[in-house]
Design an enzyme around this catalytic site. Structure first.
Site, mmCIF file in Angstrom:
data_model
loop_
_atom_site.group_PDB
_atom_site.id
_atom_site.type_symbol
_atom_site.label_atom_id
_atom_site.label_comp_id
_atom_site.label_asym_id
_atom_site.label_seq_id
_atom_site.Cartn_x
_atom_site.Cartn_y
_atom_site.Cartn_z
ATOM 1 N N THR A 162 0.669 -1.449 -0.117
ATOM 2 C CA THR A 162 -0.168 0.117 -0.069
ATOM 3 C C THR A 162 0.872 1.135 -0.191
ATOM 4 O OG1 THR A 162 -2.176 -1.492 1.207
ATOM 5 C CG2 THR A 162 -1.887 1.266 1.843
ATOM 6 N N ASP A 215 1.712 -6.162 -4.682
ATOM 7 C CA ASP A 215 1.285 -7.003 -2.805
ATOM 8 C C ASP A 215 1.286 -7.510 -2.787
ATOM 9 O OD1 ASP A 215 -2.301 -5.368 -2.325
ATOM 10 O OD2 ASP A 215 -0.848 -7.859 -1.776
ATOM 11 N N SER A 216 1.642 -7.526 -1.338
ATOM 12 C CA SER A 216 2.737 -8.672 -0.817
ATOM 13 C C SER A 216 1.912 -10.045 -0.416
ATOM 14 C CB SER A 216 2.788 -8.341 1.103
ATOM 15 O OG SER A 216 1.966 -8.025 2.097
ATOM 16 N N THR A 242 1.847 -4.772 4.783
ATOM 17 C CA THR A 242 2.270 -5.646 5.450
ATOM 18 C C THR A 242 1.431 -6.095 5.908
ATOM 19 O OG1 THR A 242 -0.012 -4.477 6.074
ATOM 20 C CG2 THR A 242 1.468 -3.441 6.729
ATOM 21 N N ASP A 243 0.220 -6.911 4.598
ATOM 22 C CA ASP A 243 -0.052 -8.268 5.039
ATOM 23 C C ASP A 243 1.153 -9.810 5.142
ATOM 24 O OD1 ASP A 243 -2.671 -7.037 4.694
ATOM 25 O OD2 ASP A 243 -2.905 -7.252 2.110
ATOM 26 N N GLN A 260 -3.240 -21.092 18.891
ATOM 27 C CA GLN A 260 -3.917 -20.326 18.409
ATOM 28 C C GLN A 260 -3.930 -18.915 19.357
ATOM 29 O OE1 GLN A 260 -8.273 -21.896 17.799
ATOM 30 N NE2 GLN A 260 -6.615 -23.899 16.354
HETATM 31 N N1 ASP Z 1 -2.122 -5.640 0.592
HETATM 32 C C1 ASP Z 1 -1.080 -4.975 0.421
HETATM 33 C C2 ASP Z 1 0.304 -5.601 0.905
HETATM 34 O O1 ASP Z 1 0.028 -6.222 1.919
HETATM 35 C C3 ASP Z 1 -1.673 -4.223 2.522
HETATM 36 C C4 ASP Z 1 -0.250 -3.377 2.816
HETATM 37 O O2 ASP Z 1 0.587 -3.572 2.091
HETATM 38 O O3 ASP Z 1 -0.772 -2.647 3.710
HETATM 39 O O4 ASP Z 1 1.012 -5.932 0.036
#
Ligand code: ASP
Length: 336
Positions: free
Chosen positions: A12, A55-56, A87-88, A266
């Site tokens: 993002t 996108d990760s 972040t993902d 978990q």
């Molecule tokens: N979907 C994005 C990713 O992980 C979310 C992010 O960057 O926070 O690439």
């Protein structure tokens, strides 16, 4: 002034609201950073490289090889490395890099943002500027910087997809707090002289979440498959069904077939402990292994990594699994 290599991988952070659909698309990130963050030039001498721009959720093992290879090649030239990453899957990449680059003497900091750099109220600016500053400190490990906190990368979990406070480190103290001052913790890994590099992984593994009602019959085919190891996300201290629909015979079968069974929990806080309940003892007797207080992501990546190091030796995989390779595990909790 220190030399920092800034590596972009996507997410993002560098996306622009693309008209007319408003779908976020990768933009010209270097141009954006210079435009929005001119002050970074006062912190360090920064070179910029794009490793890839995705996108990760699309990260694969070859992406980790590219990243670790870039760090290795530039290791002498720079004092620190900052990686902009979605972040993902950030905790997976951080875990992978921590195992691939053991014995670091320089910081490798992953960061990203919940809102793109070019968007109002974005957290991208402070996350990147603070990461670059932290990369000039003596923090010789793979870490994640987000929302004023620096976490050990292989101890972090993503806790929110909507809050700026996106990460936490449930079983390990933060490495640094960024406020008026930067406060470093005492538990940072010591710098090592010799960097051990390995890019071998074996992705023939599975992660299965246990739930009441899980039919062991659905798992039977795994014993005869190419899968070499399974991480089971069990309940609480590492419990799963041992009366009706018991998973113990399946764990025995898998162990007999030379496959590794790892039990993680978990519950993000706390540790797997096989000493408290009958279940833990049965799992141990069946050949299952505790992941101790490791995160699920670190448990998974460590299994892929160790299977890559010792392809024909499950016993060595098991032995090393219970050791802390890069600070991912509290060793007193391992094997419990
Ligand atoms: N979907 C994005 C990713 O992980 C979310 C992010 O960057 O926070 O690439």
């Amino acid at each position: 002034m220190k030399n920092i290599l800034l590596i972009h991988t996507g997410g993002t952070f560098g996306m622009m609201p693309a008209e007319p659909t408003k779908i976020l698309a990768p933009a010209d990130i270097q141009h954006l950073i210079l435009k929005y963050l001119p002050e970074t030039e006062n912190i360090a001498r920064i070179d910029f490289e794009v490793a890839f721009n995705i996108d990760s959720a699309n990260i694969q093992i070859h992406h980790w090889r590219t990243l670790a290879g870039m760090i290795l090649q530039n290791y002498k030239k720079y004092d620190g490395f900052v990686i902009i990453h979605g972040t993902d899957s950030m905790v997976y990449t951080a875990s992978a890099l921590s195992f691939m680059l053991q014995g670091l003497a320089k910081p490798v900091i992953l960061t990203g943002s919940q809102r793109p750099l070019a968007v109002i109220r974005s957290d991208a600016r402070s996350n990147l500027v603070n990461s670059i500053e932290l990369a000039t400190y003596n923090i010789p490990e793979v870490s994640i910087y987000f929302d004023k906190q620096l976490f050990r990368g292989n101890r972090a979990i993503k806790i929110s997809s909507t809050s700026y406070e996106a990460f936490a480190s449930p079983n390990f103290p933060v490495l640094a707090e960024v406020g008026l001052d930067i406060t470093l913790a005492k538990n940072i890994l010591p710098a090592r002289k010799k960097l051990l590099y390995s890019d071998r992984f074996d992705e023939n593994i599975l992660c299965i979440r246990f739930f009441p009602g899980l039919l062991p019959a659905h798992l039977e085919a795994i014993a005869g498959s190419p899968v070499k190891g399974v991480v089971i996300e069990a309940l609480g201290l590492g419990n799963l069904s041992i009366y009706e629909k018991s998973l113990i015979p399946w764990i025995e079968n898998m162990s007999r077939a030379g496959k590794i069974i790892i039990i993680t929990s978990q519950s993000p806080y706390g540790t797997v402990n096989f000493n408290l309940y009958e279940c833990g003892q049965l799992i141990t007797a069946a050949g299952g292994l505790s992941a101790g207080d490791m995160t699920s992501a670190a448990s998974i990546i460590k299994l892929m990594f160790l299977l890559g190091q010792f392809p024909d030796n499950p016993q060595r995989v098991k032995t090393y699994y219970q050791k802390s390779l890069a600070g991912e595990l509290t060793e007193s909790d391992a094997g419990s």
